[in-house]
Design an enzyme around this catalytic site. Structure first.
Site, PDB file in Angstrom:
ATOM      1  N   HIS A  41      -6.892  -9.393  -6.931  1.00  0.00           N
ATOM      2  CA  HIS A  41      -7.838  -8.423  -6.374  1.00  0.00           C
ATOM      3  C   HIS A  41      -9.153  -8.624  -7.117  1.00  0.00           C
ATOM      4  O   HIS A  41      -9.239  -8.403  -8.326  1.00  0.00           O
ATOM      5  CB  HIS A  41      -7.307  -7.001  -6.577  1.00  0.00           C
ATOM      6  N   GLY A  83      -5.747  -5.594   3.026  1.00  0.00           N
ATOM      7  CA  GLY A  83      -5.214  -4.265   2.763  1.00  0.00           C
ATOM      8  C   GLY A  83      -5.535  -3.323   3.895  1.00  0.00           C
ATOM      9  O   GLY A  83      -4.927  -3.359   4.966  1.00  0.00           O
ATOM     10  N   ARG A  84      -6.534  -2.466   3.675  1.00  0.00           N
ATOM     11  CA  ARG A  84      -6.817  -1.389   4.627  1.00  0.00           C
ATOM     12  C   ARG A  84      -7.209  -1.877   6.011  1.00  0.00           C
ATOM     13  O   ARG A  84      -6.884  -1.247   7.016  1.00  0.00           O
ATOM     14  CB  ARG A  84      -7.908  -0.483   4.048  1.00  0.00           C
ATOM     15  N   CYS A 142      -2.512  -1.948  -9.959  1.00  0.00           N
ATOM     16  CA  CYS A 142      -2.704  -0.571  -9.515  1.00  0.00           C
ATOM     17  C   CYS A 142      -3.308   0.275 -10.631  1.00  0.00           C
ATOM     18  O   CYS A 142      -2.803   0.285 -11.755  1.00  0.00           O
ATOM     19  CB  CYS A 142      -1.374   0.028  -9.071  1.00  0.00           C
ATOM     20  N   GLN A 172       7.449  -5.535  -3.974  1.00  0.00           N
ATOM     21  CA  GLN A 172       6.602  -5.380  -5.147  1.00  0.00           C
ATOM     22  C   GLN A 172       7.200  -4.365  -6.102  1.00  0.00           C
ATOM     23  O   GLN A 172       7.539  -3.241  -5.707  1.00  0.00           O
ATOM     24  CB  GLN A 172       5.180  -4.944  -4.805  1.00  0.00           C
ATOM     25  N   MET A 186       0.853  -1.193   0.000  1.00  0.00           N
ATOM     26  CA  MET A 186       0.000   0.000   0.000  1.00  0.00           C
ATOM     27  C   MET A 186       0.886   1.240   0.000  1.00  0.00           C
ATOM     28  O   MET A 186       1.670   1.446   0.926  1.00  0.00           O
ATOM     29  CB  MET A 186      -0.932  -0.009   1.221  1.00  0.00           C
ATOM     30  N   LYS A 198       0.522  -9.899  -8.824  1.00  0.00           N
ATOM     31  CA  LYS A 198      -0.718  -9.410  -8.218  1.00  0.00           C
ATOM     32  C   LYS A 198      -1.505  -8.699  -9.303  1.00  0.00           C
ATOM     33  O   LYS A 198      -0.997  -7.779  -9.945  1.00  0.00           O
ATOM     34  CB  LYS A 198      -0.440  -8.460  -7.057  1.00  0.00           C
TER      35      LYS A 198
END
Length: 330
Positions: free
Chosen positions: A168, A231-232, A96, A66, A14, A136
């Site tokens: 994702h 993640g978050r 992304c 990454q 992140m 990813k």
């Protein structure tokens, strides 16, 4: 020999969040979770300040790097450098959706170019001296049909030797949505990710996107997926996810203690300050440590108001901690 990494639970890369200080804290909460760096572009690795971009504390292992990029030669070089720094995994970002990565022709827009991704991962594997190369990705972008493009993507890229994919479970809309909106608005399609595991049983498939609890994670793993990536939720409520992860997902005996994690951060903080660092560079990652517990508001307020002041040191953290009562298990 390629490093074998357990990806049952990982914390997502992140930007502006998962720096070395964040990862050190997360490692104190979980011995086994795989931790990822922020995305670093291949040109930055080649031309930038490598110690600043790639340096990490030995205690962070297992830790993965990454990379962002779409030039196979650059990615090969960056992978080689990452291996020299000791990363056990080098992951290619194909997910992304930010404007910056689109202009640089990497990130989610690469979902449209699986052959180029295949060339990239082949070059990365050639540059690796022990780290596993992984990908990813999203389930698709813009007007693509995920059920069509995702299997083709996995087949094309895995043919070059990649065995582990973190997916994702959302589309990325490169036109009309901001990066923040792309994390929330496109609907989640967990079932498609499960279908990919069924279609490619020889591949390691890790689910990412929208996960908020360990119970959710365990449900997906029990249904057959190889792992989950938070993640978050792991960043904003790290104790809720990471403090119980070793017990719930890795067979450990007990949860870790957020209080103990704070106390174990103090020597790390002192070392950082001695090298000229600032307290808030570390404490900004600690604000959510006691989320939902009595005293959490005072903890956050003390750190937010005092950690950035001139000369602030470990005593600020100790004062903040004094507002939070340990729970019985701690």
């Amino acid at each position: 020999m390629t490093t074998q990494i357990n990806r049952t639970l990982s914390v997502a890369p992140m930007m502006d969040w998962t720096d070395r200080h964040c990862r050190y804290l997360h490692r104190l909460l979980s011995k086994h979770a795989l931790l990822y760096t922020e995305m670093v572009t291949a040109p930055a690795v080649i031309h930038g300040d490598r110690d600043r971009l790639l340096g990490f504390h030995e205690a962070e292992h297992p830790v993965a790097l990454q990379l962002g990029g779409s030039d196979p030669a650059q990615l090969e070089t960056a992978t080689r450098v990452g291996c020299e720094y000791g990363y056990g995994e080098v992951n290619l970002n194909v997910g992304c959706p930010s404007d910056r990565v689109q202009s640089g022709k990497f990130g989610a827009c690469l979902m449209r170019e699986p052959d180029l991704v295949a060339d990239c991962v082949q070059a990365m594997r050639e540059g690796s001296t022990g780290a596993e190369v992984t990908v990813k990705c999203r389930i698709g972008v813009d007007d693509q049909v995920p059920a069509d493009v995702l299997p083709a993507f996995l087949e094309t890229v895995s043919a070059r030797g990649v065995r582990s994919f973190t997916i994702h479970a959302r589309m990325a809309w490169l036109e009309g949505l901001s990066p923040k909106e792309n994390r929330d608005i496109p609907p989640l399609d967990y079932e498609l990710v499960h279908q990919m595991k069924a279609a490619f049983p020889h591949l390691e498939i890790v689910l990412n996107g929208g996960l908020a609890t360990l119970d959710q994670a365990k449900e997906h793993i029990d249904r057959g997926l190889d792992g989950v990536m938070f993640g978050r939720a792991a960043y904003h409520q790290p104790s809720d996810i990471l403090a119980s992860a070793d017990r719930v997902l890795f067979g450990g005996d007990a949860d870790s203690s957020a209080h103990e994690a704070v106390l174990n951060m103090l020597p790390y903080i002192e070392a950082h300050l001695a090298q000229g660092g600032r307290l808030n560079q570390i404490t900004r990652h600690m604000l959510g440590l006691f989320a939902g517990r009595p005293g959490a508001r005072q903890w956050r307020r003390t750190l937010s108001e005092r950690a950035h002041t001139e000369g602030a040191g470990p005593e600020v953290v100790e004062l903040a901690l004094s507002h939070v009562q340990p729970i019985a298990a701690e």
